[in-house]
Design a protein around this motif. Sequence first.
Motif, PDB file in Angstrom:
ATOM      1  N   LEU A   1     130.079  -5.942  96.400  1.00  0.00           N
ATOM      2  CA  LEU A   1     129.688  -4.922  95.420  1.00  0.00           C
ATOM      3  C   LEU A   1     128.447  -5.344  94.643  1.00  0.00           C
ATOM      4  N   ARG A   2     127.708  -4.362  94.146  1.00  0.00           N
ATOM      5  CA  ARG A   2     126.622  -4.645  93.198  1.00  0.00           C
ATOM      6  C   ARG A   2     127.283  -4.639  91.824  1.00  0.00           C
ATOM      7  N   THR A   3     127.894  -5.765  91.487  1.00  0.00           N
ATOM      8  CA  THR A   3     128.724  -5.813  90.276  1.00  0.00           C
ATOM      9  C   THR A   3     127.908  -5.552  89.004  1.00  0.00           C
ATOM     10  N   GLU A   4     126.603  -5.789  89.093  1.00  0.00           N
ATOM     11  CA  GLU A   4     125.763  -5.543  87.903  1.00  0.00           C
ATOM     12  C   GLU A   4     125.719  -4.054  87.557  1.00  0.00           C
TER      13      GLU A   4
ATOM     14  N   PRO B   1     130.553  -0.886  84.909  1.00  0.00           N
ATOM     15  CA  PRO B   1     131.574  -0.017  85.496  1.00  0.00           C
ATOM     16  C   PRO B   1     130.958   1.186  86.213  1.00  0.00           C
ATOM     17  N   SER B   2     131.743   1.750  87.120  1.00  0.00           N
ATOM     18  CA  SER B   2     131.238   2.864  87.923  1.00  0.00           C
ATOM     19  C   SER B   2     131.250   4.152  87.101  1.00  0.00           C
ATOM     20  N   ILE B   3     130.662   5.193  87.672  1.00  0.00           N
ATOM     21  CA  ILE B   3     130.644   6.496  86.975  1.00  0.00           C
ATOM     22  C   ILE B   3     131.966   7.246  87.157  1.00  0.00           C
ATOM     23  N   TRP B   4     132.859   6.742  88.038  1.00  0.00           N
ATOM     24  CA  TRP B   4     134.050   7.521  88.390  1.00  0.00           C
ATOM     25  C   TRP B   4     135.048   7.613  87.236  1.00  0.00           C
ATOM     26  N   CYS B   5     135.707   8.759  87.116  1.00  0.00           N
ATOM     27  CA  CYS B   5     136.677   9.011  86.036  1.00  0.00           C
ATOM     28  C   CYS B   5     137.936   8.169  86.253  1.00  0.00           C
ATOM     29  N   PRO B   6     138.695   7.899  85.179  1.00  0.00           N
ATOM     30  CA  PRO B   6     139.980   7.208  85.363  1.00  0.00           C
ATOM     31  C   PRO B   6     140.886   8.039  86.282  1.00  0.00           C
ATOM     32  N   GLY B   7     141.541   7.374  87.217  1.00  0.00           N
ATOM     33  CA  GLY B   7     142.455   8.082  88.127  1.00  0.00           C
ATOM     34  C   GLY B   7     141.787   8.666  89.351  1.00  0.00           C
TER      35      GLY B   7
ATOM     36  N   ARG C   1     127.926   8.406  95.437  1.00  0.00           N
ATOM     37  CA  ARG C   1     127.530   7.237  94.659  1.00  0.00           C
ATOM     38  C   ARG C   1     127.992   5.924  95.282  1.00  0.00           C
ATOM     39  N   VAL C   2     128.889   6.005  96.263  1.00  0.00           N
ATOM     40  CA  VAL C   2     129.442   4.781  96.866  1.00  0.00           C
ATOM     41  C   VAL C   2     128.334   3.870  97.378  1.00  0.00           C
ATOM     42  N   ALA C   3     127.345   4.466  98.048  1.00  0.00           N
ATOM     43  CA  ALA C   3     126.287   3.639  98.648  1.00  0.00           C
ATOM     44  C   ALA C   3     125.630   2.735  97.603  1.00  0.00           C
ATOM     45  N   GLY C   4     125.467   3.261  96.388  1.00  0.00           N
ATOM     46  CA  GLY C   4     124.795   2.498  95.343  1.00  0.00           C
ATOM     47  C   GLY C   4     125.604   1.333  94.802  1.00  0.00           C
ATOM     48  N   TYR C   5     126.908   1.340  95.017  1.00  0.00           N
ATOM     49  CA  TYR C   5     127.743   0.254  94.501  1.00  0.00           C
ATOM     50  C   TYR C   5     128.007  -0.833  95.543  1.00  0.00           C
TER      51      TYR C   5
END
Length: 292
Positions: free
Chosen positions: A14-17, A20-26, A61-65
Amino acid sequence: MSEPVKPNPTSKYLRTERLPSIWCPGCGIGTTVNCFTRALDGSGFDLDKVAIVSGIGCTGRVAGYLNLDSFHTTHGRAIPFATGLQMANPDLKVVVYSGDGDLSAIGGNHLIHAARRNVDMLVVCVNNFTYGMTGGQVTPTTFQTAVASTTPYGAYEETFNLPRLVDSCGGVYVARWTSYHVKQLAKSMGEALNKKGFRFIEILSPCPTLYLRRNKLGEGLDEMKFYKEKSVIKNGASTTETDLDYRKEIVVGTFVNRERPTNVEAMEARMSEVLGAKYVPYESPGKKPAWA
Ligand SMILES: Cc1ncc(C[n+]2csc(CCOP(=O)(O)OP(=O)(O)O)c2C)c(N)n1
Ligand code: SF4
């Protein structure tokens, strides 16, 4: 004394930097990424030879992470972009990772033709039955009677069964899992990464913010419980028996695992047959041909 904290095995993919991701909780998308990193971890692949392409959307957005060569392309155009990438460098493992709207609505034409041609790529489709990023519009997979921002009285059009669609177009590996089936999904992703030709994995996944809430179906965890209760694993099932119905049984499994020449192999065979010794085998544009 406290035990030293073990590094998370997924972190190096992962690009841990960026977290946190943009995804909502759940939201289920992150769970699928976890499965993908586990599949990569078990694969032994040279990660410099794995490329990930996505279109636009929350899943896009997955590709970016992911800490791979990642391409965030325009809406619906991940597959043609990936086709070019694969043709230019056939040594690459090319993965497309995107949402149901991106792949089967605006990108639907590319999906069916890439499967028909058996282009060498793995396509992962996170199907949350809605356009998450743009506010919860209806998609080709939204169930009849489910409410979306554009169908406030309930969807009424026929839906796509994506595994059946891709199977009928000739995809060589077709599977469906949910984001509850983490072990099976990671294994299936590993299997599909190791195969040649057009491979397709659909993952049913909760969008609590725009789909579940609007349909009064609870939170992400409620949907995971629903997947657990309603899923039936039927590996090898005919995709004609895998239609989904709103809030009914969910057939999951690896439905198709067949062999068929890829589009490049089919081209080579045809050209060699017609041109014989005059035919110069395909070399990627980036490489010098063997005869030069
Ligand atoms: C040509 C074009 N049309 C429309 C949009 C707006 N748009 C961005 S993402 C998206 C839908 C994404 O839905 P889906 O692929 O299901 O992914 P999700 O967000 O649910 O993961 C749309 C319509 C756009 N960016 N470009
Ligand atoms: S809007 Fe839906 S799909 Fe998008 S991040 Fe939130 S829960 Fe996930």
